[in-house]
Design a protein around this motif. Structure first.
Motif, short mmCIF file in Angstrom:
data_model
loop_
_atom_site.label_atom_id
_atom_site.label_comp_id
_atom_site.label_asym_id
_atom_site.label_seq_id
_atom_site.Cartn_x
_atom_site.Cartn_y
_atom_site.Cartn_z
N SER A 63 0.83 -1.21 0.00
CA SER A 63 0.00 0.00 0.00
C SER A 63 0.86 1.26 0.00
O SER A 63 0.58 2.22 -0.72
CB SER A 63 -0.92 0.00 1.22
N LEU A 64 1.94 1.24 0.80
CA LEU A 64 2.85 2.37 0.82
C LEU A 64 3.50 2.57 -0.55
O LEU A 64 3.61 3.70 -1.05
CB LEU A 64 3.93 2.16 1.89
N TYR A 65 3.93 1.45 -1.16
CA TYR A 65 4.56 1.55 -2.48
C TYR A 65 3.59 2.15 -3.50
O TYR A 65 3.98 3.01 -4.30
CB TYR A 65 5.00 0.17 -2.95
N ASP A 66 2.34 1.70 -3.48
CA ASP A 66 1.35 2.20 -4.44
C ASP A 66 1.16 3.71 -4.31
O ASP A 66 1.08 4.44 -5.30
CB ASP A 66 0.01 1.49 -4.25
N ILE A 67 1.08 4.19 -3.06
CA ILE A 67 0.89 5.63 -2.84
C ILE A 67 2.09 6.41 -3.38
O ILE A 67 1.94 7.40 -4.11
CB ILE A 67 0.68 5.92 -1.34
N VAL A 68 3.30 5.94 -3.03
CA VAL A 68 4.51 6.64 -3.49
C VAL A 68 4.60 6.59 -5.02
O VAL A 68 4.95 7.60 -5.67
CB VAL A 68 5.77 6.00 -2.86
N TRP A 70 2.19 6.31 -7.35
CA TRP A 70 1.22 7.15 -8.07
C TRP A 70 1.49 8.64 -7.85
O TRP A 70 1.24 9.46 -8.75
CB TRP A 70 -0.20 6.79 -7.66
N ILE A 71 1.99 9.01 -6.68
CA ILE A 71 2.40 10.41 -6.49
C ILE A 71 3.55 10.75 -7.42
O ILE A 71 3.56 11.81 -8.09
CB ILE A 71 2.79 10.67 -5.02
N LEU A 124 4.58 11.88 2.79
CA LEU A 124 5.27 10.61 2.56
C LEU A 124 6.05 10.18 3.79
O LEU A 124 6.11 8.98 4.11
CB LEU A 124 6.22 10.75 1.36
N ILE A 127 3.38 8.68 6.36
CA ILE A 127 2.85 7.34 6.07
C ILE A 127 3.97 6.29 6.07
O ILE A 127 3.74 5.13 6.43
CB ILE A 127 2.09 7.32 4.72
N SER A 128 5.20 6.69 5.70
CA SER A 128 6.32 5.75 5.76
C SER A 128 6.64 5.40 7.21
O SER A 128 6.91 4.23 7.53
CB SER A 128 7.56 6.35 5.09
N THR A 131 3.98 3.00 8.51
CA THR A 131 4.17 1.65 7.98
C THR A 131 5.37 0.97 8.63
O THR A 131 5.31 -0.21 8.98
CB THR A 131 4.37 1.70 6.45
#
Length: 377
Positions: A63-68, A70-71, A124, A127-128, A131
Motif C-alpha cells: 500500500s505504501l509503495y502504491d501511494i509513493v 502514483w504520487i 510521505l 505514512i512511511s 508503515t
C-alpha cells in the motif's frame, strides 16, 4: 511556368519518421512470431510493481509503495507535460529575432513550488513512518517462534517451544533440496535471525521485506501469512553476498493450513524424540572417533564406526569465532543426529546411539561444504 521554392523535411521530421518505421517493423516481427502484445504490455506494466503480497505486513508495504508510485507518476506527468507545453507554446518561430519579455521572479510561483513539495514530502514521511512502525512491531506472545540460522552456506530453522528457549526440532535440509520453513497461515510467526559467521540477508520476494542477518546480533520480526496462501510455496534466498557459496543459500517457505501444519508439527516432534541425541546412549561408547574443524573444513573426510554399538565423536573446533557442529544423515538424507553447536575455539564429545551397518554422511549444518563419509560396519 511557375517556380516555387522546394522545402526539405526537417531533421526532426526525418527522425520521427524513422522511429515510426522502426516501431512498425518491431510490431510486425512480434505479430509474425505469435507474440501476445497485450500480455507483453501487461508484463511490462506488472514489472513496475512488486509481486503480490503474501502476508499482512507485506500488504502494508505494498500500500505504501502504491501511494509513493502514483504520487511520483503524477509529478512526472505534470512536469513532463509542462515541459512539452512550454517547448511547443514558446518555440521560436521564423522572424522571431528579439527576446520576448523577461520575467524576473514570481512570488506566487516560488511559494507554490516550495510549499507543495514540502507538503508532499511531509505526507510521505508520515505514512512511511506509520508503515515502518507497524511492520517492525514484534509481539510478546507470537503463535509460533522460530530461530533462523544463516551460515555459510545454508539455512537451518530451529522451532522453539512455548517457553521460547527449548528447541523442539530443527528443520534442516541440504542447500538446493527444497527444504526450509514450514508455517501455518493466519498465525503470527516470529522469526529470530542469527548468523555464526558473516552478514547474510533473509529475503522472500512475496514478503516484500528484506532483513540483514548480522553476526552477534539477533534481528527479529513478525509475519502472518494470508489464509488464501494455504498450500503455496514461496522461494527465499540470502540477498547478501556472503562468499563463494552464496548462490546455494536458497530455501522454501511452505504455507500450510492449520490442520496440515499441526499434523506436520506432530510428525516432526515424534521424529525428534525417536532420533538419537547427545548423551542419549547409556552404554559406554564402543569407539571414540577424533574429528576437528579448521579453516571451515573437517580434518577427516571419512570415518568408520562399529555397527549396532554406541560410539562417540570427539570434536575439536579450531576456527576462532566460527560455530560448527556435527550431524549425521542417512543415505536418504534424513537427519539422524544433530550435535550441539560449538563456537571456536571449543570442544565437545557427541555420544551417538547405535547405527545399523551402512553408509552415512557426517556434516556441519552451518556450512554446506563441510561433509564427509561415515561407514558403519
Amino acid at each position: 511556368m511557375t517556380s516555387s521554392t522546394r522545402t526539405r523535411p526537417s531533421n526532426g521530421a526525418i527522425v520521427a519518421l524513422l522511429l515510426l518505421v522502426l516501431v512498425l517493423v518491431v510490431l510486425a516481427v512480434a505479430v509474425a512470431r505469435g507474440v501476445d502484445l497485450i500480455k507483453a504490455v501487461n508484463d511490462v506494466i506488472g514489472s513496475m510493481f512488486p509481486p503480490p503480497a503474501a502476508t499482512a505486513e507485506a500488504r502494508e508495504i505494498r500500500s505504501l509503495y502504491d501511494i509513493v508510485f502514483w504520487i511520483a507518476a503524477a509529478i512526472f506527468i505534470l512536469v513532463e507535460g509542462l515541459i512539452i507545453w512550454s517547448v511547443v507554446r514558446y518555440r521560436r518561430k521564423p522572424g522571431d529575432d528579439v527576446l520576448p519579455p523577461q520575467t524576473h521572479g514570481n512570488n506566487v510561483a516560488e511559494i507554490a513550488w516550495t510549499v507543495i513539495p514540502t507538503i508532499i514530502v511531509a505526507f510521505l514521511f508520515y505514512i512511511s513512518w506509520q508503515t515502518l512502525n507497524s511492520v517492525d512491531a514484534v509481539s510478546k506472545n507470537p503463535d509460533l517462534h522460530i530461530r533462523a540460522v544463516a551460515g555459510q552456506f545454508q539455512w537451518s530453522f530451529v522451532y522453539l517451544a512455548d517457553d521460547d528457549t527449548t528447541q523442539e526440532f530443527t528443520q534442516f535440509l541440504p542447500s538446493g533440496a527444497g527444504g526450509g520453513l514450514v508455517v501455518p497461515v493466519g498465525r503470527k510467526v516470529q522469526l529470530d535471525l542469527e548468523s555464526p559467521d558473516v552478514i547474510h540477508a533473509f529475503y522472500v520476494p512475496r514478503f516484500l521485506f528484506k532483513r540483514d542477518v548480522v553476526p552477534g546480533q539477533v534481528n527479529r520480526f513478525d509475519f502472518t501469512l494470508d489464509q488464501a496462501e494455504a498450500g503455496q510455496t514461496f522461494r527465499g534466498q540470502c540477498a547478501e553476498l556472503c562468499g563463494i557459496g552464496h548462490r546455494t543459500m536458497t530455501f522454501d517457505v511452505h504455507a500450510l493450513s492449520q490442520a496440515d501444519y499441526d499434523a506436520w508439527h506432530q510428525k516432526q516432534l515424534e521424529a525428534a524424540k525417536a532420533s538419537p541425541a547427545p548423551g542419549g546412549s547409556a552404554a559406554p561408547p564402543a569407539a571414540t572417533l577424533d574429528l576437528a574443524a579448521q579453516a571451515i573444513n573437517f580434518s577427516a573426510q571419512a570415518l568408520e564406526a562399529p555397527a549396532d554399538k554406541p560410539f562417540a565423536i570427539k570434536f575439536d573446533n579450531k576456527d576462532s569465532g566460527i560455530t560448527h557442529d556435527v550431524a549425521i544423515r542417512d543415505s536418504a538424507g534424513a537427519l539422524l543426529f544433530n550435535g550441539e553447536d560449538v563456537k571456536g575455539p571449543g570442544q565437545a564429545t557427541y555420544n551417538i546411539a547405535p547405527l545399523k551397518a551402512g553408509s552415512y554422511k557426517f556434516i556441519c549444518t552451518f556450512h554446506a561444504d563441510m561433509v564427509g563419509d561415515l561407514t558403519v560396519k
